[in-house]
Design a protein around this motif. Structure first.
Motif, PDB file in Angstrom:
ATOM      1  N   GLY A 177      -2.620   5.134   0.497  1.00 32.75           N
ATOM      2  CA  GLY A 177      -3.411   4.679  -0.647  1.00 32.75           C
ATOM      3  C   GLY A 177      -3.513   5.631  -1.813  1.00 32.75           C
ATOM      4  O   GLY A 177      -4.328   5.421  -2.717  1.00 32.75           O
ATOM      5  N   GLU A 178      -2.694   6.677  -1.854  1.00 27.95           N
ATOM      6  CA  GLU A 178      -2.748   7.590  -3.001  1.00 27.95           C
ATOM      7  C   GLU A 178      -2.456   6.825  -4.285  1.00 27.95           C
ATOM      8  O   GLU A 178      -1.527   6.032  -4.343  1.00 27.95           O
ATOM      9  N   GLY A 179      -3.255   7.050  -5.306  1.00 26.05           N
ATOM     10  CA  GLY A 179      -3.040   6.383  -6.595  1.00 26.05           C
ATOM     11  C   GLY A 179      -3.631   4.988  -6.677  1.00 26.05           C
ATOM     12  O   GLY A 179      -3.621   4.367  -7.740  1.00 26.05           O
ATOM     13  N   VAL A 180      -4.161   4.477  -5.564  1.00 23.00           N
ATOM     14  CA  VAL A 180      -4.733   3.127  -5.584  1.00 23.00           C
ATOM     15  C   VAL A 180      -6.189   3.204  -6.056  1.00 23.00           C
ATOM     16  O   VAL A 180      -6.985   3.967  -5.517  1.00 23.00           O
ATOM     17  N   LYS A 181      -6.504   2.399  -7.080  1.00 27.11           N
ATOM     18  CA  LYS A 181      -7.860   2.472  -7.660  1.00 27.11           C
ATOM     19  C   LYS A 181      -8.812   1.505  -6.964  1.00 27.11           C
ATOM     20  O   LYS A 181      -8.375   0.482  -6.433  1.00 27.11           O
ATOM     21  N   PHE A 182     -10.084   1.812  -6.998  1.00 26.93           N
ATOM     22  CA  PHE A 182     -11.098   0.853  -6.543  1.00 26.93           C
ATOM     23  C   PHE A 182     -11.099  -0.324  -7.505  1.00 26.93           C
ATOM     24  O   PHE A 182     -10.911  -0.141  -8.712  1.00 26.93           O
ATOM     25  N   GLU A 183     -11.347  -1.527  -6.981  1.00 28.58           N
ATOM     26  CA  GLU A 183     -11.532  -2.680  -7.861  1.00 28.58           C
ATOM     27  C   GLU A 183     -13.012  -2.780  -8.184  1.00 28.58           C
ATOM     28  O   GLU A 183     -13.851  -2.709  -7.287  1.00 28.58           O
ATOM     29  N   ARG A 184     -13.314  -2.927  -9.468  1.00 30.34           N
ATOM     30  CA  ARG A 184     -14.716  -3.109  -9.831  1.00 30.34           C
ATOM     31  C   ARG A 184     -14.807  -4.412 -10.603  1.00 30.34           C
ATOM     32  O   ARG A 184     -14.432  -4.481 -11.769  1.00 30.34           O
ATOM     33  N   ILE A 185     -15.294  -5.449  -9.905  1.00 30.04           N
ATOM     34  CA  ILE A 185     -15.362  -6.773 -10.515  1.00 30.04           C
ATOM     35  C   ILE A 185     -16.538  -6.825 -11.489  1.00 30.04           C
ATOM     36  O   ILE A 185     -17.660  -6.506 -11.120  1.00 30.04           O
ATOM     37  N   ARG A 186     -16.255  -7.202 -12.739  1.00 29.93           N
ATOM     38  CA  ARG A 186     -17.300  -7.303 -13.745  1.00 29.93           C
ATOM     39  C   ARG A 186     -17.150  -8.620 -14.494  1.00 29.93           C
ATOM     40  O   ARG A 186     -16.065  -9.174 -14.556  1.00 29.93           O
ATOM     41  N   VAL A 191     -13.465 -10.141 -14.038  1.00 26.59           N
ATOM     42  CA  VAL A 191     -12.230  -9.371 -14.140  1.00 26.59           C
ATOM     43  C   VAL A 191     -12.256  -8.254 -13.105  1.00 26.59           C
ATOM     44  O   VAL A 191     -13.316  -7.749 -12.746  1.00 26.59           O
ATOM     45  N   GLY A 192     -11.083  -7.877 -12.628  1.00 27.21           N
ATOM     46  CA  GLY A 192     -10.988  -6.840 -11.604  1.00 27.21           C
ATOM     47  C   GLY A 192     -11.061  -5.443 -12.184  1.00 27.21           C
ATOM     48  O   GLY A 192     -11.363  -4.483 -11.505  1.00 27.21           O
ATOM     49  N   MET A 234       0.850  -1.200   0.000  1.00 24.07           N
ATOM     50  CA  MET A 234       0.000   0.000   0.000  1.00 24.07           C
ATOM     51  C   MET A 234       0.881   1.243   0.000  1.00 24.07           C
ATOM     52  O   MET A 234       1.908   1.274   0.659  1.00 24.07           O
ATOM     53  N   ASP A 272      -9.746  -2.367 -17.863  1.00 21.58           N
ATOM     54  CA  ASP A 272      -8.648  -1.716 -18.598  1.00 21.58           C
ATOM     55  C   ASP A 272      -7.947  -2.658 -19.573  1.00 21.58           C
ATOM     56  O   ASP A 272      -7.492  -2.253 -20.629  1.00 21.58           O
TER      57      ASP A 272
END
Ligand SMILES: [Zn+2]
Ligand SMILES: [Zn+2]
Lengths: 772, 52
Positions: free
Chosen positions: B11-20, B27-28, B1, B31
């Motif tokens: 956590g600067e620069g850390v993206k949320f994970e969006r599982i689809r 996929v996390g 982290m 992109d």
């Protein structure tokens, strides 16, 4: 007569004498020669040569150029010939540099995966790693070679021009797609992975480890996803063995504590002798005869008969719980391994799926409960597991209605799917699945794999209409919208062309099959060498696999039914009942043609609702270039998946399910229906279950529900995240004050000094995933 | 982290994970996907389950 020539890319074009003459004139100019009238004579001589050959073979560009060189020298134009040769060589280099393959190689070499569609083609391969890049070079070269040298000209043209798409084309001459792995058959007596022999596993931990190894090993022999057809029945034996082991150890433990000199080894012998006598062994629901006989024997082994009674009572009480815990750990490890293991030169995590749901034994139920609970808990930091795809078989009388034996597991499957997107649901009672089902033969339970593949009917061998040990050999999809656009509203023309491309696909699948047939058992050390594929156990290591792979399917798929209907009739099947009727006619027609081919060749041709894959953008890109933007047809960046209602079309879940269900009955090579649900469905399980039941009642074969699943890696929150994380309050990419995380009870043992600029390996251990 | 000692932010620069789910697989992030698949995911509308 010299009327046509074959170009370097294999295309046949009309012969143009001017091109030869121009090239000669250029060479003359460059060499300072002025005998321009000789250019005509040389050209004539070349033509004469090919006409004299008295052959119908069409010459290639290279052959013609060779002849030009020959004639130039024969005419004494040595200097011109030299120039011509130089010119030819330089053109070749330019051509090489410009060739599609070289351009693709440039892209692989110099661009980042984020900017490159080539590199992102298979999202599961990390296109930026050295191994991933190496695979890409190999794959692109193989495709180039197969296109130029293995396909017939009409197949190559259809594939290149986007009328059809030959899937897994980089593996064209290498292997088959997939196989439903039967763990019971595989584990019996142990197996070899190709890198060493593994003994028959003897507890649930080793069963789970070997199940992973099976998936990994098969991944090296086939190009598709890997699937276990009987995860419940297959691992139940591991639970049985663990129970027995823990049970006898518990007896030994009590004997030891209470001063009896009875060893675990002695108890194993005793137990085996009783099993010999009565056929039963220690198990979760105790066998009364076994228990009685065991007590008798225990009393003989112990000095104090009261100890025998106490020891047995203790074991009967405690062992189930311990077995349950061991099973949970094994399932946790299974999921963890599948999400971290690498295969195929280290660049790809195996695509894996597991089928389960109908085993009603205590042990099979324990497997299912725990794989669901482990999925619910997530990976190390509560992440949603990406693998395996889990497929829960729904069956009336077994798990569908309250009071049925596995109803509790169906309910658990719904709860887990509402949080983790898996399991998906397969429906044994759909008429086209039910007709193969024999309650006395588990091998007839329906199986799906990867994103949808289904294999059960068997025209080659009607006595083996089973799912176990079988799979798809290869598949090719048809660009339906293209045929519809070109028909310009002429229905007859559309069907004529559809028939033409179905025939072409069948021929191409047969050509590929002819290559696959010639492979030998030793080419597939695991799949065939270990008897995973049906009947392969009857073959020797040097035998050809041609006969046994006839159990597999040869499938033709399709994409974009919605755009096809719009192009032909102005509306898609979500918009008009008439269009739905027409849609079923088109797909029914395709199925009928493939059934006829199956009967004719005694092979399993089947119709696939293609899962789009790399195709989603490719077909429409080509068609937009050719025909421009056609509203409702080529105006998006993708064609709609198979028979799906377009994803952007407003429709209720009920209507979508009922419109798509009839296509499931027709697409015997595989299908899936998705429903998109909004909000946090884990808070609305009734609605989630209602959708699953609606699928079952409508006659869907295989379905899944999509809903948002988000996670914040900083605070570990799992659920729906809008713009702001509900737990720590940060926005995407923003930092959170360490002090705030401390207040939330996170990163407790960390301060600015221990966290460090680059982070700290222990920090994540502190995070608490939010409660289920 | 990530941790920024100057601002004391994690956590600067850390993206949320969006599982689809894309073509059947989870996929996390989208992109890594080609443009057609990304566009398909973007266009999806929700289906009202009340009639089920
Ligand atoms: Zn498959
Ligand atoms: Zn957060």
């Amino acid at each position: 007569m010299l009327t046509s020539i074959i170009k370097r890319d294999g295309r046949v074009v009309i012969y143009d004498r001017n091109k030869i003459k121009m090239a000669i004139l250029k060479a003359m100019e460059a060499s300072g020669s002025t005998d321009f009238e000789k250019a005509d004579l040389v050209t004539q001589a070349v033509e004469q040569h090919f006409n004299m050959q008295n052959s119908y073979a069409t010459p290639s560009v290279e052959e013609i150029q060779d002849q030009v060189e020959h004639e130039l020298m024969a005419s004494g134009l040595d200097n011109v010939a030299k120039r011509y040769i130089l010119y030819r060589a330089s053109r070749n280099t330019i051509r090489e540099r410009k060739s599609k393959l070289v351009k693709v190689f440039d892209e692989i070499t110099f661009s980042d995966a984020l900017d490159s569609d080539v590199k992102r083609e298979n999202a599961n391969i990390d296109g930026d790693t050295p191994m991933g890049t190496m695979l890409k070079y190999g794959s692109e070269s193989a495709k180039d070679y197969f296109l130029k040298f293995l396909l017939s000209p009409d197949q190559a043209e259809a594939h290149r021009d986007g009328y059809i798409h030959i899937h897994d084309f980089d593996f064209y001459a290498l292997t088959m797609t997939c196989c439903q792995i039967d763990l019971i058959k595989l584990f019996k007596g142990g197996f070899s992975t190709g890198h060493g022999f593994l003994r028959e596993p003897n507890d649930i931990q080793s069963y789970s480890a070997l199940a992973c190894i099976a998936i990994q090993s098969n991944q090296n022999d086939q190009h598709g996803g890997q699937s276990i057809v009987n995860f419940d029945y297959g691992l139940a034996d591991g639970v049985r063995k663990t129970y027995k082991k823990l049970y006898l150890k518990n007896i030994a433990k009590v004997c030891d504590v209470l001063g009896e000199n009875v060893s675990y080894e002695q108890l194993k012998e005793m137990s085996a002798a009783i099993t010999e006598r009565c056929g039963a062994m220690p198990k979760i629901t105790p066998d009364k005869t076994y228990v009685a006989l065991e007590l008798e024997e225990l009393k003989k082994l112990c000095k104090d008969p009261a100890v025998a009674e106490k020891a047995q009572k203790f074991a009967l009480e405690k062992t189930e719980d311990e077995t349950d815990k061991a099973t949970y750990q094994a399932m946790e490890a299974f999921i963890h391994n599948l999400n971290t293991m690498h295969s195929r030169a280290g660049a790809q995590t195996p695509f894996s799926s597991i089928n389960y749901g109908m085993d009603t034994s205590d042990e099979g139920r324990m497997v299912m409960k725990n794989v669901l609970l482990a999925t619910d808990a997530g990976l190390g930091h509560g992440e949603t597991p990406i693998f395996p795809i889990q497929i829960f078989r729904v069956k009336e009388g077994i798990n569908y209605n309250p009071g049925e034996r596995n109803y509790d597991l169906f309910q658990l499957a719904i709860k887990v799917s509402a949080k983790r997107l898996f399991p998906n649901f397969s429906f044994q009672d759909a008429p086209y699945n039910l007709k193969y089902y024999n309650p006395d033969d588990v091998r007839t339970e329906i199986g799906y794999m990867g994103c949808r593949t289904r294999v059960v009917a068997n025209t080659y061998d009607p006595n083996n209409e089973i799912t176990y040990g079988r799979g798809n050999l290869s598949f090719t999809s048809i660009n339906l919208p293209r045929l519809a656009i070109e028909a310009k509203g002429d229905e007859d023309l559309f069907y004529r062309n559809l028939k033409k491309y179905l025939d072409l696909c069948v021929k191409q699948l047969m050509d590929r099959f002819a290559i696959q047939k010639k492979k030998r058992v030793r080419n597939f050390p695991f799949l065939m060498g270990q008897g995973v594929w049906i009947d392969s156990e009857k073959l020797g290591i040097d035998d050809e696999v041609g006969e046994v792979i006839k159990h597999g399917t040869l499938s033709v798929g399709f994409i974009g039914l919605a755009e096809t209907l719009t192009a032909l009739y102005g509306k898609h099947h979500g918009e008009s009942e008439e269009a739905q009727k027409k849609g079923l006619e088109i797909i029914g027609f395709m199925r009928r043609i493939l059934d006829e081919y199956s009967d004719r060749f005694k092979l399993n041709f089947s119709l696939l609702a293609t899962p789009a894959e790399g195709l989603s953008g490719r077909f429409v890109r080509i068609d937009k270039k050719r025909f421009g933007e056609i509203k409702g047809v080529t105006d998006k960046e993708y064609y709609t998946n198979s028979f799906h209602i377009p994803v952007s079309f407003e429709i209720s879940a009920y209507d979508k399910i009922n419109l798509e269900a009839p296509y499931h009955a027709l697409t015997n090579a595989g299908h899936i229906t998705y429903v998109e649900m909004d909000g946090d469905v884990s808070q609305n399980l009734e609605a989630f279950e209602a959708v699953v039941r609606c699928m079952k009642e409508a006659g869907i074969g295989y379905g899944a529900i999509n809903h948002p699943v988000d996670r914040d890696p900083v605070c570990g929150y799992n659920g729906i995240i809008g713009d702001v994380c509900p737990r720590c309050g940060r926005r995407d990419g923003e930092g959170v004050p360490l002090e705030k995380l401390h207040r939330l009870g996170l990163y407790k043992h960390l301060n600015a000094a221990t966290l460090g600029q680059c982070g700290n390996q222990f920090e994540e251990a502190d995070r608490i995933p939010n409660k289920i | 982290m990530t941790y920024n000692p100057d601002t004391q932010m994690v956590g600067e620069g850390v993206k949320f994970e969006r599982i689809r789910r894309i073509t059947g697989y989870l996929v996390g992030t989208v992109d890594r996907f080609n443009d057609g698949k990304r566009a398909e995911e973007r266009d999806r509308v929700k289906h009202d389950p009340t009639k089920c």
